[in-house]
Design a protein around this motif. Structure first.
Motif, short mmCIF file in Angstrom:
data_model
loop_
_atom_site.label_atom_id
_atom_site.label_comp_id
_atom_site.label_asym_id
_atom_site.label_seq_id
_atom_site.Cartn_x
_atom_site.Cartn_y
_atom_site.Cartn_z
N UNK A 72 21.26 36.55 -62.67
CA UNK A 72 19.88 36.24 -62.30
C UNK A 72 19.37 35.03 -63.08
N UNK A 73 19.74 34.96 -64.36
CA UNK A 73 19.31 33.82 -65.18
C UNK A 73 19.90 32.52 -64.63
N UNK A 74 21.19 32.57 -64.25
CA UNK A 74 21.83 31.37 -63.69
C UNK A 74 21.14 30.96 -62.39
N UNK A 75 20.80 31.94 -61.54
CA UNK A 75 20.10 31.63 -60.29
C UNK A 75 18.76 30.97 -60.57
N UNK A 76 18.05 31.49 -61.57
CA UNK A 76 16.74 30.92 -61.91
C UNK A 76 16.89 29.47 -62.39
N UNK A 77 17.93 29.24 -63.23
CA UNK A 77 18.12 27.88 -63.74
C UNK A 77 18.50 26.93 -62.61
N UNK A 78 19.32 27.42 -61.66
CA UNK A 78 19.68 26.58 -60.51
C UNK A 78 18.45 26.25 -59.68
N UNK A 79 17.57 27.24 -59.52
CA UNK A 79 16.39 27.05 -58.68
C UNK A 79 15.43 26.04 -59.30
N UNK A 80 15.22 26.15 -60.62
CA UNK A 80 14.29 25.20 -61.25
C UNK A 80 14.97 23.86 -61.50
N UNK A 81 16.29 23.86 -61.62
CA UNK A 81 17.00 22.59 -61.78
C UNK A 81 16.77 21.92 -63.11
N UNK A 82 16.50 22.69 -64.16
CA UNK A 82 16.34 22.07 -65.47
C UNK A 82 16.90 23.00 -66.53
#
Lengths: 93, 162, 140
Positions: free
Chosen positions: B14-24
């Motif tokens: 979930x953390x990786x998905x969040x980082x991919x979504x925000x892109x930073x």
């Protein structure tokens, strides 16, 4: 040379995807049964997602990615809800 | 540890998905993403999913490769069926396949694998006598499909999940 | 079309090929919706677009933006994950709904439900047939 090749192939891909959407719309409108229409709608959503991604490549803007994500999500929710409705709608009759 | 991080793999995903979504990758997004991921994993705890552990990640990786190759191959096969004019009498039909596997996650994985492969579709599972109903687009031999499902997928899934 | 000019040839060529392959597969799948005869045959067709079709387009998009912005752009993976998770679920739900509708109309083309074993406890996550029929019982 390669730039032109890329722009032409993006255009061709968009035409192909539009034709695919037309096929899905045909199935959506003609039926013959309700499950065929839902299948057409699902295909339409997937093709729309891909078309938005090609628009993103065409304009070089990542803005289209987010709309593609939203369309894909909406497609899942809509198809799942409709499939559930097909099972329950008959029961109530 | 167990109480705060009930599903470590899911939390990281979930953390990786969040980082991919925000892109930073700034500290702010990592902290916010971690809070959200831990919260979501703890929310899942209230659903009390059946416990499992991913045994043999290497076997899972090999299965993923097999599935990937199979998806590419059957994409080609289904595209040929659709595009080429029918040269022989093609017949599609249902096959009922008896299963040995009872693990719920294994069955779910098998259903997803079969449905994601073009040309085959998981239609129904009957828990009373542990059989599944398979629909095949190009059905030549029913016995062959029973063997394919059992040898190619079920054996490996049993190895991973049971 | 403004930014495509900055792309070097080694990246432009695979992007173009992947895009054409993905769009062609999506069109093939949608054509299958028109060409195949029955619903259970047609439900196989869109899988072409949702597996290899969209992964080709996503790969093209990742390659294009990664080279264009000279950093790794991976957020297309989100759509890939979403597709992997959702496609089997929607297709299975739809197939089950169609099977249930056909059976309740007494259609000959679908196989009958397996005979219920006597006095077997209904396990959670059982067949849709048993779940739906209990619902009928509650309503009447």
């Amino acid at each position: 040379m390669t730039t032109e090749l890329l722009s032409w192939s993006i255009l061709l891909a968009q035409i192909l995807l539009t034709l695919a959407m037309a096929c899905a719309v045909y199935r959506l409108l003609r039926g013959p049964r309700a499950q065929d229409r839902v299948l057409g709608l699902d295909t339409l959503y997937v093709n729309a997602t891909m078309l938005l991604l090609t628009f993103g490549i065409r304009t070089g803007s990542t803005l289209y990615f987010e709309s593609a994500l939203v369309i894909a999500l909406l497609g899942f929710v809509a198809t799942a809800a409709l499939a559930k409705f097909l099972m329950r709608g008959e029961v109530i009759e | 540890m167990r109480r705060w991080l009930p599903f470590p793999l899911l939390t990281v995903a979930l953390l990786v998905l969040w980082l991919l979504l925000t892109g930073s990758l700034t500290p702010g997004t990592i902290i916010l993403g971690s809070i959200l991921a831990i919260g979501a994993a703890r929310a899942l705890l209230t659903l009390t999913p059946p416990k499992t552990r991913l045994r043999r990640p290497r076997a899972a990786f090999r299965l993923a490769l097999v599935v990937l190759a199979e998806i590419v191959r059957s994409n080609w096969a289904v595209a040929r069926i659709i595009l080429l004019p029918a040269t022989r009498q093609r017949k599609s039909g249902f096959v009922r396949i008896p299963l040995d596997m009872r693990a719920p996650y294994g069955l779910a994985a098998l259903a997803c694998i079969i449905t994601a492969t073009p040309g085959t579709l998981w239609v129904e599972y009957d828990s009373a006598d542990n059989t599944m109903l398979l629909h095949v687009l190009d059905l030549i031999d029913e016995e062959e499909w029973v063997r394919i499902i059992k040898d190619r997928y079920e054996k490996r899934l049993v190895e991973i999940f049971e | 079309m403004t930014n495509a000019a900055d792309l070097p040839a080694w990246a432009a060529l695979p992007t173009a090929l992947l895009l054409l392959l993905g769009a062609g597969l999506a069109l093939t799948g949608s054509l299958g919706l028109l060409r195949l005869g029955s619903f259970y045959e047609r439900i196989h067709a869109p899988t072409l677009g949702t597996t290899m079709g969209i992964s080709c387009v996503l790969l093209a998009s990742m390659l294009f933006f990664s080279v264009l912005q000279t950093r790794l752009v991976l957020h297309e993976l989100l759509i890939a994950v979403l597709m992997v998770v959702t496609t089997p679920v929607t297709l299975m739900l739809l197939a089950r709904a169609a099977l249930y509708r056909d059976r309740s109309e007494g259609c000959d083309e679908v196989p009958p439900p397996p005979p219920p074993l006597p006095s077997s406890p209904d396990l959670p996550g059982g067949s849709p047939q048993t779940q739906v029929s209990t619902k009928v019982f509650e309503r009447t």
